[in-house]
Design a protein around this motif. Structure first.
Motif, mmCIF file in Angstrom:
data_model
loop_
_atom_site.group_PDB
_atom_site.id
_atom_site.type_symbol
_atom_site.label_atom_id
_atom_site.label_comp_id
_atom_site.label_asym_id
_atom_site.label_seq_id
_atom_site.Cartn_x
_atom_site.Cartn_y
_atom_site.Cartn_z
ATOM 1 N N PHE B 137 1.174 1.585 48.387
ATOM 2 C CA PHE B 137 1.518 2.803 46.840
ATOM 3 C C PHE B 137 1.736 4.145 46.904
ATOM 4 C CE2 PHE B 137 0.916 4.392 42.803
ATOM 5 C CZ PHE B 137 1.779 3.433 42.916
ATOM 6 N N LEU B 138 1.346 4.431 48.019
ATOM 7 C CA LEU B 138 1.612 6.341 47.600
ATOM 8 C C LEU B 138 2.726 6.341 48.441
ATOM 9 C CD1 LEU B 138 -1.910 7.379 47.836
ATOM 10 C CD2 LEU B 138 -0.331 7.876 45.534
ATOM 11 N N MET B 139 2.616 6.034 49.874
ATOM 12 C CA MET B 139 3.729 6.057 50.699
ATOM 13 C C MET B 139 5.350 5.216 50.597
ATOM 14 S SD MET B 139 2.726 7.717 52.919
ATOM 15 C CE MET B 139 1.536 8.774 52.088
ATOM 16 N N ARG B 140 5.061 4.504 49.205
ATOM 17 C CA ARG B 140 6.596 3.500 48.393
ATOM 18 C C ARG B 140 6.599 5.196 47.819
ATOM 19 N NH1 ARG B 140 8.109 -1.090 49.090
ATOM 20 N NH2 ARG B 140 8.323 -0.427 51.815
ATOM 21 N N ILE B 141 5.969 5.387 47.156
ATOM 22 C CA ILE B 141 6.642 6.424 46.286
ATOM 23 C C ILE B 141 7.276 7.718 47.034
ATOM 24 C CG2 ILE B 141 6.114 7.847 44.331
ATOM 25 C CD1 ILE B 141 3.809 6.133 43.159
ATOM 26 N N ALA B 142 6.529 7.921 47.958
ATOM 27 C CA ALA B 142 6.838 9.207 48.834
ATOM 28 C C ALA B 142 8.382 8.788 49.435
ATOM 29 C CB ALA B 142 5.947 9.672 49.743
ATOM 30 N N ASP B 143 8.473 7.912 49.673
ATOM 31 C CA ASP B 143 9.353 6.861 50.547
ATOM 32 C C ASP B 143 11.101 7.735 49.211
ATOM 33 O OD1 ASP B 143 8.726 6.215 52.973
ATOM 34 O OD2 ASP B 143 8.760 4.287 52.660
ATOM 35 N N ILE B 144 10.880 6.521 48.469
ATOM 36 C CA ILE B 144 11.785 7.243 46.678
ATOM 37 C C ILE B 144 12.105 7.987 46.895
ATOM 38 C CG2 ILE B 144 12.265 6.463 44.848
ATOM 39 C CD1 ILE B 144 10.640 4.191 45.329
ATOM 40 N N GLN B 145 10.511 9.561 46.769
ATOM 41 C CA GLN B 145 11.086 10.216 46.493
ATOM 42 C C GLN B 145 11.719 11.435 47.515
ATOM 43 O OE1 GLN B 145 7.748 12.924 44.217
ATOM 44 N NE2 GLN B 145 8.967 14.414 44.418
ATOM 45 N N LEU B 146 11.954 11.071 48.521
ATOM 46 C CA LEU B 146 12.104 11.680 49.943
ATOM 47 C C LEU B 146 13.822 11.559 49.576
ATOM 48 C CD1 LEU B 146 10.367 12.028 52.581
ATOM 49 C CD2 LEU B 146 10.913 14.225 51.653
ATOM 50 N N SER B 147 13.753 9.924 49.694
ATOM 51 C CA SER B 147 15.817 9.748 49.611
ATOM 52 C C SER B 147 16.289 10.344 48.236
ATOM 53 C CB SER B 147 15.607 7.785 48.683
ATOM 54 O OG SER B 147 15.275 7.265 48.070
ATOM 55 N N PHE B 148 15.754 10.913 47.421
ATOM 56 C CA PHE B 148 16.439 11.856 46.545
ATOM 57 C C PHE B 148 15.980 13.076 47.155
ATOM 58 C CE2 PHE B 148 15.741 8.321 44.062
ATOM 59 C CZ PHE B 148 17.105 8.053 42.984
ATOM 60 N N SER B 149 17.352 14.160 47.662
ATOM 61 C CA SER B 149 17.005 15.297 47.919
ATOM 62 C C SER B 149 16.850 15.966 46.907
ATOM 63 C CB SER B 149 18.881 15.943 48.559
ATOM 64 O OG SER B 149 19.098 16.742 47.317
ATOM 65 N N THR B 150 16.185 17.351 47.884
ATOM 66 C CA THR B 150 14.839 18.231 46.814
ATOM 67 C C THR B 150 15.772 18.575 45.885
ATOM 68 O OG1 THR B 150 13.755 18.694 48.276
ATOM 69 C CG2 THR B 150 13.412 20.689 46.738
ATOM 70 N N LEU B 151 17.076 19.481 46.753
ATOM 71 C CA LEU B 151 17.746 20.265 45.590
ATOM 72 C C LEU B 151 18.283 19.524 44.521
ATOM 73 C CD1 LEU B 151 19.386 22.976 46.265
ATOM 74 C CD2 LEU B 151 20.937 22.095 46.785
ATOM 75 N N MET B 152 18.893 18.186 44.584
ATOM 76 C CA MET B 152 19.869 17.322 43.709
ATOM 77 C C MET B 152 18.452 17.219 42.657
ATOM 78 S SD MET B 152 22.151 14.994 43.380
ATOM 79 C CE MET B 152 23.119 15.791 41.676
ATOM 80 N N VAL B 153 17.149 16.697 42.701
ATOM 81 C CA VAL B 153 16.620 16.984 41.531
ATOM 82 C C VAL B 153 15.828 17.921 41.541
ATOM 83 C CG1 VAL B 153 13.375 16.329 41.590
ATOM 84 C CG2 VAL B 153 15.112 14.790 42.778
ATOM 85 N N ALA B 154 15.817 18.958 41.952
ATOM 86 C CA ALA B 154 15.820 20.040 41.544
ATOM 87 C C ALA B 154 16.898 20.838 40.122
ATOM 88 C CB ALA B 154 15.505 20.749 42.187
ATOM 89 N N ILE B 155 17.777 20.887 40.948
ATOM 90 C CA ILE B 155 19.089 20.973 39.784
ATOM 91 C C ILE B 155 19.472 20.319 38.167
ATOM 92 C CG2 ILE B 155 21.209 20.770 39.000
ATOM 93 C CD1 ILE B 155 21.943 21.103 41.971
#
Lengths: 325, 316
Positions: B137-155
C-alpha cells in the motif's frame, strides 16, 4: 497480459478519481460562484434562494457527483475571465504546449542517444569526460536561468532569434493552431525547445551512458564479440536495444516533469500555452480554469504513465505481467 | 585509569574510527570533493553570519533609498564604492540582499530535506520492516506520488493556496508553505531508498538476534536497522538539498515563493528579469551565478558520495 492491463487501468481510474476529488474541493472552496454570477447587489434572501436552486447547499457527495457527470462530458464550467467554457479555453492552448514538448523531445533524442552511446563506448576519451563534467553543470542550472541566458545571448546580444511569443501560426484541420509549418513559427520554437530540453538532456545522456556501459559488460555482448560480429552491429543492434528499455520507463515518467517545466519555460518566453494560461488563471483566481488545467494535465500524466507501463510490459518479456506479489 | 586506556585501545573513539574510514580516505585524495566541501562551508558560514557581515539590512526599509536604484557593480564606470555588487531596482545593496537571499534559500532547502527525510525514513522503515499489505500500500502511494513531478505538485498546491489566502497573507506564510510543500512532495525518494536497504538488512543475523533477545519492533527498526541504512540516506540527501534549492528558486521565480520584500535567490533573479532588457544585467546574473555554484557544489558532493558509499561498488 490482460490481468496486468486491467490492474494498470484500474490504478489509472483511481488516480483520476482522486484528481477529480481534489479539483472539485478546490472549486468548492475557492471563490463564490454566486458572486461571479449576480454581483454584490442582491439581498441575502434571494441569495439563499439562488443557492438552493443551484444546489450549492446540497451535501458534498451530491455536488461531487453532479460535478463529475458534467466533467466527463467536458463541461467544467465557464472561465470567469474569458467568459467561455474553461475546457475549450484550455484545449485552445494545448497545441502550443504540446508543440513545445514535441520540439524538446526531438532535441533530447537527437542529442542524448549519440552522445550517451559514444561516451559509453569510449569512456576515457576527452569528449566523454567533458560531456560528463558538463552534464553535472547542466543539472545544476535552474531552467529559468537557462532561458534567461539564451534570451540574453541569442535575442538581445546577437539578435538572431525572437525572445517571446509563438510567431506565425497556421490553422490545421480546423482546431490545431500550429507553429511548425512556417519559418517564423519554427524560429520562435527554437529557444523555448532548447530551454525545455536542457533540463532532461544531462539526465538522459547520463542514463543512456550508464545503461549502455552495463549492457556492454554483460555475457551476451561478450558472446557477440567472440562470435566476431562487427562492432557496429554489436553496439547499435545488440547493446542499444537493451539500453533503451530503462530509458523508456524513465522517459515516460519524465514527460510529467516536462509538463511541469513548460509552466516555467512558457512564463519566461511568454509562450501562449497551457502553463502560461494556468499562471494567469491563478493570478486572476479564475477557479474553473484552474480546475480545468488540473484535470487536463492530470489526464495527460495518467495516460502517459499507463501507456509507458504497458509499452514496457510489452517490450520487456521479463516483466511479471500477472502482477504476482 | 588504566582500565579506561585499555578500553580506548579496544574501542577506538568515533573520531579515530572516522579517520581510519574509507570515507575520510577518499575525501583526502579527491580534490573536487574537498573544493566543493570548502565552497559549501563558505556558503553556510556566510549565510549564518549574513546579518553581521552584510553592509546593509535589506529588510530594513529605512536603509533603502529608491534614488540608489539600478547602480551597476563598483568595478563598472557608473558604479559606486558603497555598493560593491551594485543595487537592485528598489535601491537595495545587491551584496547584502544576496547574502540574506542565500540564507533564505539554504534554510528552505535544508528544512525541506529534513522533513522529507523524516517522513521518508518513518514510512520506508515501516514498509520495509512490516512488509505485506502495509508495504504494498505505502509503496503504491509512493509510486503514484513520484509519477507526478514535485514541481508540478508544488506549483499547483502553492497556486491554490495563494488564490485562497490572498497574496498578502500568503507572503507572510511563504517560507513555511515552501518547506512543507517541497518537504512533503519528495518523501518517496527517501522511502524507496530506505525500504530497499531495510529489505536487505532485515534478513541479516543481527536482526534475528535482536528479535530473539526480545527487543520491540520500534527498537529494532530505529536502533538496529536504521543506523545501517545511513549511507544511502547521506547520498540522496546532498542531491535532494540541491533539488530542493532549485525547486524553491523556480517557485519563487514564478511568484509563488518568497516575496520580493524578503527575497530568496530565486525571487531576486525573478525581480531582475524585467530589467535585463534595459541593460541592468547584474540584478539577475549575480544571484544567478551564486545559485548555480551552490547547487553545483551540492551535486558534485553528492556524486562523490555516491561513488564512495555505493554499496554496489564498495563493500567494507
Amino acid at each position: 497480459m490482460i490481468a496486468f492491463f486491467v490492474k494498470r487501468f484500474f490504478q489509472a481510474v483511481v488516480v483520476m478519481f482522486v484528481i477529480s476529488l481534489i479539483s472539485f474541493s478546490i472549486q468548492d472552496n475557492l471563490g463564490d460562484p454566486l458572486r461571479e454570477l449576480v454581483g454584490q447587489a442582491v439581498s441575502e434572501e434571494e441569495r439563499q434562494a439562488l443557492r438552493e436552486e443551484m444546489g450549492l447547499n446540497d451535501p458534498f457527495l451530491v455536488q461531487y457527483v453532479r460535478f463529475a457527470k458534467k466533467a466527463v462530458q467536458g463541461d467544467l464550467g465557464n472561465s470567469y475571465f474569458f467568459k467561455k467554457p474553461a475546457f475549450e479555453v484550455i484545449m485552445k492552448k494545448l497545441p502550443a504546449t504540446l508543440e513545445l514538448v514535441f520540439g524538446a523531445t526531438i532535441i533530447i533524442v537527437l542529442f542524448s542517444v549519440p552522445i550517451g552511446v559514444y561516451s559509453a563506448i569510449n569512456p576515457q576519451s576527452w569528449f566523454s569526460k567533458t560531456v560528463m563534467g558538463l552534464s553535472i553543470v547542466g543539472i545544476s542550472i535552474p531552467v529559468f536561468l537557462t532561458a534567461i541566458g539564451l534570451i540574453y545571448l541569442f535575442a538581445i546580444e546577437l539578435g538572431w532569434l525572437p525572445s517571446y511569443g509563438r510567431g506565425d501560426t497556421t490553422n490545421v484541420m480546423g482546431f490545431w493552431e500550429t507553429g511548425l509549418l512556417s519559418a517564423d513559427g519554427l524560429k520562435h520554437l527554437i529557444l523555448p525547445s532548447f530551454t525545455l530540453a536542457s533540463i532532461m538532456l544531462p539526465l538522459f545522456i547520463r542514463l543512456i551512458r550508464a545503461e549502455m556501459m552495463e549492457v556492454l559488460q554483460s555475457e551476451y555482448v561478450k558472446f557477440a564479440w567472440a562470435k566476431g560480429i562487427s562492432p557496429r552491429r554489436i553496439y547499435f543492434l545488440h547493446a542499444l536495444k537493451n539500453t533503451m528499455l530503462p530509458v523508456i520507463t524513465v522517459g515516460g515518467v519524465q514527460i510529467g516533469t516536462m509538463v511541469a517545466y513548460t509552466i516555467l519555460t512558457e512564463t519566461v518566453f511568454q509562450w501562449p500555452g497551457m502553463g502560461f494560461l494556468f499562471l494567469e488563471a491563478v493570478n486572476r483566481v479564475d477557479t474553473p480554469l484552474i480546475v480545468a488545467y488540473l484535470i487536463v494535465v492530470g489526464a495527460i500524466f495518467v495516460v502517459t504513465n499507463t501507456l509507458v507501463d504497458l509499452i514496457y510490459g510489452l517490450v520487456n518479456p521479463t516483466v511479471n505481467l500477472a502482477g504476482k506479489k | 585509569m588504566a582500565e579506561s586506556t585499555q578500553n580506548m585501545e579496544q574501542h577506538p573513539t568515533a573520531l579515530q574510527r572516522f579517520k581510519a574510514s574509507h570515507f575520510w580516505h577518499s575525501f583526502k585524495i579527491d580534490r573536487v570533493a574537498q573544493f566543493s566541501f570548502l565552497i559549501f562551508l563558505t556558503y553556510a558560514i556566510l549565510a549564518i553570519s549574513a546579518s553581521f557581515i552584510a553592509p546593509f539590512d535589506p529588510y530594513d526599509a529605512s536603509q533603502i533609498d529608491i534614488m540608489n536604484s539600478e547602480i551597476p557593480p563598483s568595478w563598472q564606470e557608473e558604479g559606486e564604492e558603497d555598493f560593491i555588487l551594485g543595487t537592485d531596482a528598489q535601491g537595495r545593496d545587491m551584496l547584502s540582499t544576496i547574502l540574506y537571499g542565500t540564507r533564505v534559500s539554504l534554510m528552505i532547502g535544508l528544512c525541506a530535506v529534513a522533513l522529507q527525510a523524516l517522513l521518508g525514513i518513518v514510512i520506508g522503515l515501516t514498509a520495509g520492516y512490516i512488509g505485506g499489505r502495509v508495504d504494498s500500500f505505502l509503496m503504491r502511494i509512493a509510486d503514484i506520488q513520484l509519477s507526478f513531478s514535485t514541481l508540478m505538485v508544488a506549483i499547483i498546491v502553492l497556486a491554490v493556496f495563494q488564490a485562497t489566502f490572498g497574496t498578502e497573507l500568503y507572503q507572510q506564510l511563504a517560507m513555511i508553505m515552501l518547506i512543507l510543500v517541497i518537504g512533503i512532495a519528495e518523501w518517496p525518494q527517501y522511502a524507496r531508498t530506505i525500504r530497499a536497504s531495510v529489505l536487505a538488512e532485515k534478513k541479516k543475523e543481527y536482526v534475528d538476534a535482536a528479535r530473539v533477545m526480545g527487543f520491540g519492533r520500534l527498537r529494532i527498526m530505529f536502533r538496529h536497522i536504521l543506523p545501517n541504512t545511513l549511507s544511502p540516506i547521506l547520498v540522496i540527501s546532498t542531491v535532494q538539498i540541491a533539488n530542493a534549492i532549485i525547486s524553491e528558486a523556480s517557485l519563487s521565480f514564478l511568484g509563488l515563493g518568497m516575496p520580493v520584500s524578503q527575497p530568496s535567490l530565486g525571487s531576486l533573479i525573478s525581480s531582475g528579469f524585467e530589467y535585463i532588457f534595459s541593460g541592468a544585467w547584474w540584478i539577475t546574473v549575480i544571484p544567478g551565478v551564486v545559485l548555480i555554484v551552490l547547487v553545483l557544489v551540492m551535486n558534485l558532493l553528492g556524486d562523490w558520495m555516491r561513488d564512495v558509499l555505493n554499496p554496489k561498488l564498495y563493500k567494507g
